[in-house]
Scaffold this motif. Structure first.
Motif, PDB file in Angstrom:
ATOM      1  N   CYS B 151      -3.053   1.848   6.433  1.00 15.12           N
ATOM      2  CA  CYS B 151      -3.939   1.448   5.352  1.00 15.12           C
ATOM      3  C   CYS B 151      -3.796   2.557   4.330  1.00 15.12           C
ATOM      4  CB  CYS B 151      -5.374   1.374   5.843  1.00 15.12           C
ATOM      5  SG  CYS B 151      -6.585   1.363   4.506  1.00 15.12           S
ATOM      6  N   HIS B 152      -3.111   2.287   3.241  1.00 17.66           N
ATOM      7  CA  HIS B 152      -2.824   3.352   2.284  1.00 17.66           C
ATOM      8  C   HIS B 152      -3.711   3.233   1.057  1.00 17.66           C
ATOM      9  CE1 HIS B 152       1.534   3.630   4.032  1.00 17.66           C
ATOM     10  NE2 HIS B 152       0.614   3.842   4.923  1.00 17.66           N
ATOM     11  N   GLU B 153      -4.193   4.384   0.613  1.00 16.92           N
ATOM     12  CA  GLU B 153      -4.946   4.417  -0.650  1.00 16.92           C
ATOM     13  C   GLU B 153      -4.038   5.028  -1.716  1.00 16.92           C
ATOM     14  OE1 GLU B 153      -8.381   6.936   0.626  1.00 16.92           O
ATOM     15  OE2 GLU B 153      -7.546   6.227   2.509  1.00 16.92           O
ATOM     16  N   VAL B 221      -0.503  14.821   4.280  1.00 16.47           N
ATOM     17  CA  VAL B 221      -0.340  14.567   2.850  1.00 16.47           C
ATOM     18  C   VAL B 221       1.071  14.028   2.625  1.00 16.47           C
ATOM     19  CG1 VAL B 221      -0.322  15.538   0.524  1.00 16.47           C
ATOM     20  CG2 VAL B 221      -1.983  16.378   2.190  1.00 16.47           C
ATOM     21  N   ASN B 222       1.143  12.854   2.066  1.00 18.31           N
ATOM     22  CA  ASN B 222       2.425  12.196   1.831  1.00 18.31           C
ATOM     23  C   ASN B 222       2.934  12.552   0.438  1.00 18.31           C
ATOM     24  OD1 ASN B 222       3.718   9.230   0.790  1.00 18.31           O
ATOM     25  ND2 ASN B 222       4.477  10.059   2.711  1.00 18.31           N
ATOM     26  N   THR B 223       4.244  12.813   0.354  1.00 22.08           N
ATOM     27  CA  THR B 223       4.777  13.325  -0.915  1.00 22.08           C
ATOM     28  C   THR B 223       5.508  12.272  -1.740  1.00 22.08           C
ATOM     29  OG1 THR B 223       6.811  13.958   0.214  1.00 22.08           O
ATOM     30  CG2 THR B 223       5.113  15.653   0.017  1.00 22.08           C
ATOM     31  N   ARG B 224       5.368  10.995  -1.386  1.00 29.90           N
ATOM     32  CA  ARG B 224       6.091   9.986  -2.173  1.00 29.90           C
ATOM     33  C   ARG B 224       5.719  10.121  -3.652  1.00 29.90           C
ATOM     34  NH1 ARG B 224       5.927   3.778  -0.516  1.00 29.90           N
ATOM     35  NH2 ARG B 224       6.985   4.656   1.282  1.00 29.90           N
ATOM     36  N   ASP B 225       6.737  10.294  -4.479  1.00 32.05           N
ATOM     37  CA  ASP B 225       6.470  10.502  -5.912  1.00 32.05           C
ATOM     38  C   ASP B 225       6.972   9.306  -6.705  1.00 32.05           C
ATOM     39  OD1 ASP B 225       5.794  11.510  -8.344  1.00 32.05           O
ATOM     40  OD2 ASP B 225       7.401  13.014  -8.416  1.00 32.05           O
ATOM     41  N   GLU B 226       6.224   8.252  -6.634  1.00 32.06           N
ATOM     42  CA  GLU B 226       6.591   7.010  -7.288  1.00 32.06           C
ATOM     43  C   GLU B 226       5.347   6.568  -8.057  1.00 32.06           C
ATOM     44  OE1 GLU B 226       8.803   2.943  -5.759  1.00 32.06           O
ATOM     45  OE2 GLU B 226       7.290   3.875  -4.515  1.00 32.06           O
ATOM     46  N   ILE B 240      -1.843   8.253   3.194  1.00 33.37           N
ATOM     47  CA  ILE B 240      -1.517   7.417   4.361  1.00 33.37           C
ATOM     48  C   ILE B 240      -2.372   7.780   5.578  1.00 33.37           C
ATOM     49  CG2 ILE B 240       0.854   7.203   3.495  1.00 33.37           C
ATOM     50  CD1 ILE B 240       1.707   8.916   5.940  1.00 33.37           C
ATOM     51  N   VAL B 241      -3.311   8.695   5.385  1.00 29.98           N
ATOM     52  CA  VAL B 241      -4.039   9.257   6.520  1.00 29.98           C
ATOM     53  C   VAL B 241      -5.266   8.429   6.918  1.00 29.98           C
ATOM     54  CG1 VAL B 241      -5.623  10.761   5.215  1.00 29.98           C
ATOM     55  CG2 VAL B 241      -4.683  11.559   7.390  1.00 29.98           C
TER      56      VAL B 241
END
Lengths: 96, 494
Positions: B151-153, B221-226, B240-241
């Motif tokens: 469940c992503h915010e 902490v997710n680093t996706r930079d989009e 994503i946590v």
């Protein structure tokens, strides 16, 4: 601030309920129910006669117990029947 | 000054088919997503040109293959909806990504609308299954056998805030916020210590502090930079946590409080770092301790409980709020959060109508009491799973809701309206309205663009790199004046 105030009052009435009846089902002291009781009682828990206070609480305890029993009956009615097999077979592929 | 809030959620659902020995998750996903038909011709594409999930916020590009399906597969896997959402097949799960919204109340409304859309399509899909088989969908995060789905915010942030500034306070915040937004889980998995009941669905799956991965070695902490927006101005924090929450109250706080913390980070108002010595270890230990007593070693040599850390963040937000004007929803979020933190300090069970892990714990313990069950009983595991069942008549969360045992934040009417209408105050309005008004002319959609096929073989792409633009206030009259997409494009240029 309104929320704080409410939750403090919630606590008071919880303390009172706990005094009232002994074998309480777990669910009954939930804050939504306390809210309902307050509304029903018109905010006058204290106003009721000294003598019948305990009786009223006992009645309320009964009412809540009934509500709880109804909830558990409903859960029973919808809960998946073959729990063991169902839970075992519930396998997902990993996602994100 | 922190930028205004834009946020949204993406939910992956668990899926299974009862009484079907040949159950295949991927074809079931394709079936359920395609059972929801707004666009009768079903030929609008998801525009993968605009995607770049391999860009890392720490400033590099990770090697790997970008997923670009062929046209047929694209259409079969993607539905873009008139409420501004995307409903699609992600790996082996149906996924619902709600539209961009500006406040926590709208997050609740659109996340709940998503549940209804998935439920409607589940019922429709069932009519296509063999007699006796039934498709079931769960809004949870684990099968309790080591497989997790998310469940992503998403939160829009100012790119001028360095990623390092973002990461430092978020590690302790994310490791401990589960005490008021966990969804609760019976037992443990993924080689975690055994336990009866834990606070979070997801905590067992976090193995590293900061990384790009979302499916293996998941990072706090997710680093996706989009950014899905102007990358010179914005970043998108991809969280994503979190757990998939059923309780409206919990969803409201999860997004509302997190957005406040992020504004505070942008404004440089984090006065105490509250850094944990080992956030990865902490996230599991906190989850495994519903008594909230466990002491976590801090970077400064001291020890704090998860509640003390959250109280530390609350104090910072209160000080921050005192120096600015919050909007009414932010104020309400802050008041509710404050009272939840107080309740957690007194007796967490006070929150048995508000916070998912506590609502669920109360329900399970009551049932266990009546049936004399213990935590390892399969009926107890079933209660956990069925709390997240999307069927309104069988899902246990919905049963509690019907019985008035959980507190609501929004109304059924608001949720139902959002099934067919986009939010009015972000670019989702323009996206949804274009899909509603010109379905035959929409060629492809992405979060930050919409392209039209105008019949003369030309495809015109309208860029929406500014999430605050395309609101009802600014584009409604333009849309009203344009009977076709061709007219719309003409009117936009004039």
């Amino acid at each position: 601030m309104k929320t704080n105030h409410q939750s403090e009052r919630g606590n008071e009435s919880r303390a009172r309920i706990d005094l009232g009846a002994d074998p309480m089902p777990l669910y009954m002291a939930s804050s939504a129910e306390q809210q309902k009781q307050k509304q029903k009682g018109g905010g006058g828990d204290e106003g009721s006669g000294k003598g019948d206070g305990t009786q009223k609480l006992a009645e309320k305890g009964e009412e809540l117990k009934e509500e709880m029993d109804n909830l558990l009956d409903e859960i029973d009615a919808v809960l998946e029947e073959n729990a063991e097999e169902f839970v075992k077979n519930y396998v997902q592929r990993g996602g994100q | 000054m922190a930028i205004a809030t834009i946020m949204g959620t993406e939910i992956e659902f668990g899926i299974t088919v009862k009484n079907d020995p040949d159950f295949d998750p991927i074809s079931s996903c394709v079936l359920i997503v395609n059972a929801y038909r707004e666009d009768p011709e079903g030929r609008i594409l998801w525009d993968y040109d605009q995607e770049n999930p391999l860009a890392d916020a720490r400033g590099f590009q990770v090697e790997g293959e970008k997923y670009t399906p062929n046209q047929q597969e694209n259409i079969a896997r993607n539905k873009t909806l008139i409420n501004g959402a995307r409903y699609y097949v992600d790996h082996a799960h149906p996924e619902y990504s709600g539209p961009e919204v500006t406040n926590a109340r709208d997050v609740v409304i659109h996340e709940k609308a998503g549940e209804r859309i998935v439920e409607m399509s589940r019922r429709e899909a069932n009519t296509l299954l063999p007699a006796g088989a039934e498709m079931l969908v769960y809004k949870n995060n684990s099968d309790r056998k080591g497989n997790s789905y998310g469940c992503h915010e998403n939160y829009l942030m100012d790119r001028r805030t360095s990623f390092k500034q973002v990461v430092e306070p978020l590690l302790p915040f994310f490791a401990t916020r589960q005490i008021w937004c966990g969804a609760g889980k019976v037992g443990s998995e993924n080689r975690s210590h055994p336990c009866d009941y834990q606070i979070s669905q997801r905590a067992d799956f976090f193995e590293t502090e900061v990384a790009l991965d979302t499916m293996v070695k998941r990072p706090i902490v997710n680093t996706r930079d989009e950014p899905h927006a102007d990358r010179e101005k914005y970043r998108r924090l991809h969280v994503i946590v979190g757990d998939s929450n059923m309780s409206e109250y919990t969803i409201y706080l999860r997004n509302g409080v997190t957005a406040l913390i992020l504004s505070m980070i942008e404004d440089g108002a984090i006065t105490k770092p509250l850094s944990l010595r080992d956030p990865v270890r902490a996230i599991r230990e906190v989850s495994h301790d519903p008594s909230l007593r466990v002491k976590l070693p801090m970077e400064d040599g001291g020890q704090r409980t998860a509640l003390e850390i959250q109280k530390g963040f609350l104090d910072m937000v209160l000080a921050y709020a005192a120096s600015r004007t919050l909007d009414p929803i932010q104020k309400d979020v802050l008041q509710k959060w404050e009272s939840v933190i107080e309740s957690l300090g007194r007796n967490p069970m006070e929150l048995d109508t508000k916070i998912d892990w506590i609502i669920k714990k109360r329900m399970i313990e009551s049932y266990m009491g009546r049936k004399k069950l213990d935590w390892s009983d399969s009926q107890v595991q079933m209660l956990d799973l069925q709390y997240h069942d999307l069927r309104p008549d069988k899902g246990l969360y919905f049963l509690l809701e019907r019985q008035g045992k959980v507190e609501r934040i929004v109304t059924d009417e608001e949720i139902q309206y959002a099934v067919y209408h986009p939010p009015v105050d972000t670019r989702a309005y323009f996206r949804g309205e274009c899909l509603r008004r010109y379905p035959g002319e929409v060629f492809g959609v992405n979060w930050d663009s919409i392209s039209f096929g105008l019949g003369d073989d030309s495809i015109k792409r309208v860029m929406m790199s500014e999430p605050f633009k395309g609101t009802k206030q600014f584009v409604e009259s333009l849309l009203d004046r344009s009977k076709t997409a061709a007219e719309l494009l003409e009117n936009m240029q004039s």
